[in-house]
Scaffold this motif. Structure first.
Motif, PDB file in Angstrom:
ATOM      1  N   PHE A  19       0.847  -1.194   0.000  1.00  0.00           N
ATOM      2  CA  PHE A  19       0.000   0.000   0.000  1.00  0.00           C
ATOM      3  C   PHE A  19       0.879   1.238   0.000  1.00  0.00           C
ATOM      4  O   PHE A  19       1.967   1.269   0.587  1.00  0.00           O
ATOM      5  CB  PHE A  19      -0.951   0.020   1.200  1.00  0.00           C
ATOM      6  N   ALA A  20       0.400   2.267  -0.705  1.00  0.00           N
ATOM      7  CA  ALA A  20       1.155   3.502  -0.860  1.00  0.00           C
ATOM      8  C   ALA A  20       0.991   4.377   0.375  1.00  0.00           C
ATOM      9  O   ALA A  20      -0.110   4.535   0.905  1.00  0.00           O
ATOM     10  CB  ALA A  20       0.679   4.260  -2.092  1.00  0.00           C
ATOM     11  N   ILE A  21       2.114   4.946   0.828  1.00  0.00           N
ATOM     12  CA  ILE A  21       2.060   5.879   1.949  1.00  0.00           C
ATOM     13  C   ILE A  21       2.416   7.297   1.511  1.00  0.00           C
ATOM     14  O   ILE A  21       2.425   8.217   2.334  1.00  0.00           O
ATOM     15  CB  ILE A  21       3.003   5.433   3.090  1.00  0.00           C
ATOM     16  N   SER A  22       2.701   7.478   0.213  1.00  0.00           N
ATOM     17  CA  SER A  22       2.934   8.814  -0.331  1.00  0.00           C
ATOM     18  C   SER A  22       2.461   8.826  -1.771  1.00  0.00           C
ATOM     19  O   SER A  22       2.520   7.796  -2.460  1.00  0.00           O
ATOM     20  CB  SER A  22       4.423   9.187  -0.250  1.00  0.00           C
ATOM     21  N   PRO A  23       1.981   9.973  -2.265  1.00  0.00           N
ATOM     22  CA  PRO A  23       1.464  10.030  -3.636  1.00  0.00           C
ATOM     23  C   PRO A  23       2.501   9.690  -4.695  1.00  0.00           C
ATOM     24  O   PRO A  23       2.159   9.234  -5.787  1.00  0.00           O
ATOM     25  CB  PRO A  23       0.993  11.491  -3.778  1.00  0.00           C
ATOM     26  N   ASP A  24       3.791   9.938  -4.381  1.00  0.00           N
ATOM     27  CA  ASP A  24       4.834   9.710  -5.388  1.00  0.00           C
ATOM     28  C   ASP A  24       5.337   8.277  -5.407  1.00  0.00           C
ATOM     29  O   ASP A  24       6.375   7.988  -5.989  1.00  0.00           O
ATOM     30  CB  ASP A  24       5.995  10.681  -5.192  1.00  0.00           C
ATOM     31  N   GLY A  25       4.605   7.350  -4.764  1.00  0.00           N
ATOM     32  CA  GLY A  25       4.880   5.937  -4.987  1.00  0.00           C
ATOM     33  C   GLY A  25       5.683   5.199  -3.946  1.00  0.00           C
ATOM     34  O   GLY A  25       6.249   4.146  -4.256  1.00  0.00           O
ATOM     35  N   LEU A  26       5.772   5.691  -2.712  1.00  0.00           N
ATOM     36  CA  LEU A  26       6.387   4.904  -1.655  1.00  0.00           C
ATOM     37  C   LEU A  26       5.387   3.850  -1.202  1.00  0.00           C
ATOM     38  O   LEU A  26       4.294   4.174  -0.727  1.00  0.00           O
ATOM     39  CB  LEU A  26       6.784   5.787  -0.466  1.00  0.00           C
ATOM     40  N   VAL A  27       5.755   2.593  -1.352  1.00  0.00           N
ATOM     41  CA  VAL A  27       4.842   1.479  -1.078  1.00  0.00           C
ATOM     42  C   VAL A  27       5.431   0.576  -0.004  1.00  0.00           C
ATOM     43  O   VAL A  27       6.578   0.128  -0.106  1.00  0.00           O
ATOM     44  CB  VAL A  27       4.580   0.655  -2.368  1.00  0.00           C
ATOM     45  N   VAL A  28       4.642   0.293   1.020  1.00  0.00           N
ATOM     46  CA  VAL A  28       5.032  -0.619   2.091  1.00  0.00           C
ATOM     47  C   VAL A  28       4.514  -2.018   1.774  1.00  0.00           C
ATOM     48  O   VAL A  28       3.380  -2.178   1.325  1.00  0.00           O
ATOM     49  CB  VAL A  28       4.471  -0.155   3.450  1.00  0.00           C
ATOM     50  N   THR A  29       5.353  -3.025   2.001  1.00  0.00           N
ATOM     51  CA  THR A  29       4.937  -4.404   1.797  1.00  0.00           C
ATOM     52  C   THR A  29       5.733  -5.289   2.756  1.00  0.00           C
ATOM     53  O   THR A  29       6.411  -4.795   3.658  1.00  0.00           O
ATOM     54  CB  THR A  29       5.126  -4.835   0.325  1.00  0.00           C
ATOM     55  N   ASN A  30       5.642  -6.598   2.579  1.00  0.00           N
ATOM     56  CA  ASN A  30       6.425  -7.528   3.396  1.00  0.00           C
ATOM     57  C   ASN A  30       7.782  -7.790   2.774  1.00  0.00           C
ATOM     58  O   ASN A  30       7.918  -7.834   1.536  1.00  0.00           O
ATOM     59  CB  ASN A  30       5.712  -8.868   3.532  1.00  0.00           C
ATOM     60  N   SER A  31       8.763  -8.020   3.616  1.00  0.00           N
ATOM     61  CA  SER A  31      10.083  -8.417   3.133  1.00  0.00           C
ATOM     62  C   SER A  31      10.006  -9.741   2.384  1.00  0.00           C
ATOM     63  O   SER A  31      10.667  -9.922   1.354  1.00  0.00           O
ATOM     64  CB  SER A  31      11.050  -8.524   4.314  1.00  0.00           C
ATOM     65  N   HIS A  32       9.192 -10.689   2.868  1.00  0.00           N
ATOM     66  CA  HIS A  32       9.140 -11.992   2.195  1.00  0.00           C
ATOM     67  C   HIS A  32       8.403 -11.912   0.860  1.00  0.00           C
ATOM     68  O   HIS A  32       8.518 -12.819   0.046  1.00  0.00           O
ATOM     69  CB  HIS A  32       8.517 -13.054   3.116  1.00  0.00           C
ATOM     70  N   VAL A  33       7.677 -10.819   0.619  1.00  0.00           N
ATOM     71  CA  VAL A  33       7.025 -10.632  -0.684  1.00  0.00           C
ATOM     72  C   VAL A  33       8.056 -10.226  -1.733  1.00  0.00           C
ATOM     73  O   VAL A  33       8.055 -10.745  -2.852  1.00  0.00           O
ATOM     74  CB  VAL A  33       5.894  -9.586  -0.590  1.00  0.00           C
ATOM     75  N   VAL A  34       8.967  -9.319  -1.388  1.00  0.00           N
ATOM     76  CA  VAL A  34       9.968  -8.881  -2.370  1.00  0.00           C
ATOM     77  C   VAL A  34      11.149  -9.835  -2.423  1.00  0.00           C
ATOM     78  O   VAL A  34      11.864  -9.900  -3.435  1.00  0.00           O
ATOM     79  CB  VAL A  34      10.456  -7.443  -2.070  1.00  0.00           C
ATOM     80  N   GLY A  35      11.374 -10.587  -1.344  1.00  0.00           N
ATOM     81  CA  GLY A  35      12.497 -11.526  -1.338  1.00  0.00           C
ATOM     82  C   GLY A  35      13.816 -10.814  -1.555  1.00  0.00           C
ATOM     83  O   GLY A  35      14.099  -9.791  -0.941  1.00  0.00           O
ATOM     84  N   THR A  36      14.622 -11.340  -2.462  1.00  0.00           N
ATOM     85  CA  THR A  36      15.919 -10.733  -2.769  1.00  0.00           C
ATOM     86  C   THR A  36      15.869  -9.871  -4.024  1.00  0.00           C
ATOM     87  O   THR A  36      16.914  -9.403  -4.503  1.00  0.00           O
ATOM     88  CB  THR A  36      16.983 -11.831  -2.960  1.00  0.00           C
ATOM     89  N   ALA A  37      14.680  -9.647  -4.558  1.00  0.00           N
ATOM     90  CA  ALA A  37      14.541  -8.881  -5.803  1.00  0.00           C
ATOM     91  C   ALA A  37      14.939  -7.430  -5.609  1.00  0.00           C
ATOM     92  O   ALA A  37      14.698  -6.835  -4.551  1.00  0.00           O
ATOM     93  CB  ALA A  37      13.103  -8.962  -6.305  1.00  0.00           C
ATOM     94  N   ARG A  38      15.540  -6.849  -6.624  1.00  0.00           N
ATOM     95  CA  ARG A  38      15.864  -5.423  -6.623  1.00  0.00           C
ATOM     96  C   ARG A  38      14.709  -4.600  -7.188  1.00  0.00           C
ATOM     97  O   ARG A  38      14.558  -3.424  -6.848  1.00  0.00           O
ATOM     98  CB  ARG A  38      17.134  -5.167  -7.445  1.00  0.00           C
ATOM     99  N   THR A  39      13.941  -5.233  -8.089  1.00  0.00           N
ATOM    100  CA  THR A  39      12.782  -4.559  -8.669  1.00  0.00           C
ATOM    101  C   THR A  39      11.585  -5.494  -8.630  1.00  0.00           C
ATOM    102  O   THR A  39      11.743  -6.724  -8.679  1.00  0.00           O
ATOM    103  CB  THR A  39      13.032  -4.123 -10.125  1.00  0.00           C
ATOM    104  N   VAL A  40      10.390  -4.924  -8.552  1.00  0.00           N
ATOM    105  CA  VAL A  40       9.146  -5.687  -8.553  1.00  0.00           C
ATOM    106  C   VAL A  40       8.138  -4.980  -9.451  1.00  0.00           C
ATOM    107  O   VAL A  40       8.321  -3.820  -9.835  1.00  0.00           O
ATOM    108  CB  VAL A  40       8.562  -5.816  -7.121  1.00  0.00           C
TER     109      VAL A  40
END
Length: 320
Positions: free
Chosen positions: A51-72
């Motif tokens: 979910f976004a916490i700022s209009p310019d695209g800061l998004v909070v999620t789980n660490s295990h969702v992004v894993g070791t990826a640099r981009t999603v």
């Protein structure tokens, strides 16, 4: 008269139901447009929520969702998708922060989880099992739970809820009727019904702030591995520590803060700055970022003799 009373209570029940429905709907209208689907680029099999916490695209999620990826890949409720850069990930709390290459029409606000009460409405918004932007509602079942992260570290102040969660809800917001995010949905117990957990919003706020400022969560480091052991009563009395257990050092890392202070393998740490250590988790809780550079007074037992040793904590080395 009995029939009239029944009609009256029936009307009140309908009003209460409408008020409940209105509260849930209002919260969803407020936060729903800020909720995104998060998936690895080129890998449609695994996904979660954010979910976004700022209009310019800061998004909070789980660490295990992004894993070791640099981009999603970040997909918004209107169907548009964009690439998101992982700014930082903290497996110790299962929180990650992503910068999406796009703007959100709505943002969610992290509330104060210290004000939560058992029984208050809890609304989960996310993408369970691929069913995008699903809403489930329940209550805050319990507060102050603890849960192991993937790294083995204990996550404190976890919120328990009975709002239905499934794989894919991970990283999505748990929302109060006010529309504030009170937790980040993180785990379910397989085989159980009505038991799910969310990392408290106050924990998430701290992690987000650390990632924005430093790119990671800073934690103090003293350079030991340790385990929890029983503390004999006579030793507890000698150290004036009221506890049945303490922390025993298994190994002191060469040239680390503990080594330079003179701590040795086998030493038992009963307290730090006068605060009893009942186990390794207590030690981890104390070694927060604000302890970096501080001189910490360790009460130790070595060969049944109590002593005090001063250890200056340093930043924890980054994982390589």
């Amino acid at each position: 008269m009995g029939e009239a009373a029944h009609d009256l209570y029936g009307d009140n029940d309908a009003l209460l139901l409408d008020a409940y429905s209105q509260s849930v709907s209002d919260a969803v209208d407020l936060v729903g447009p800020a909720v995104a689907r998060i998936e690895h680029v080129g890998n449609k099999a695994g996904h979660g929520s954010g979910f976004a916490i700022s209009p310019d695209g800061l998004v909070v999620t789980n660490s295990h969702v992004v894993g070791t990826a640099r981009t999603v890949r970040v997909t918004m409720p209107d169907g548009g998708s964009t690439e998101g850069r992982v700014l930082g990930s903290d497996p110790d709390t299962d929180i990650a922060l992503v910068r999406a290459d796009g703007r959100f029409a709505s943002v969610a606000r992290l509330g104060d989880s210290k004000k939560l009460r058992r029984g208050q409405i809890a609304i989960a918004i996310g993408n369970p099992l691929g069913f995008e932007w699903t809403v489930t509602a329940g209550v805050v079942s319990a507060l102050g739970r603890s849960m192991r992260s993937a790294t083995g570290r204990l996550i404190d102040d976890v919120v328990q809820t009975d709002a239905a969660l499934n794989p894919g809800n991970s990283g999505g917001p748990l929302v109060a009727s006010s529309g504030e995010v009170i937790g980040i949905n993180t785990a379910i117990i397989l085989g159980a019904q009505g038991i799910a957990f969310a990392v408290a919003s106050n924990t998430a706020s701290h992690v987000v702030s650390e990632i924005i400022r430093h790119g990671r969560v800073r934690r103090a480091f003293i350079g030991i591995s340790a385990d929890t052991v029983a503390l004999p009563r006579r030793v507890a009395l000698a150290t004036q520590i009221i506890s049945d257990t303490a922390v025993r050092i298994r190994k002191v890392e060469p040239d680390g803060p503990a080594d330079r202070a003179g701590l040795r393998d086998g030493d038992v740490i009963a307290a730090i700055d006068g605060r009893a250590l009942t186990g390794v988790d207590d030690l981890l809780r104390l070694l927060t970022g604000d302890r970096i550079g501080q001189a910490l007074v360790f009460t130790i037992i070595r060969r049944s003799v109590a002593d005090k040793v001063t250890v200056t904590a340093q930043p924890r080395p980054e994982m390589t």
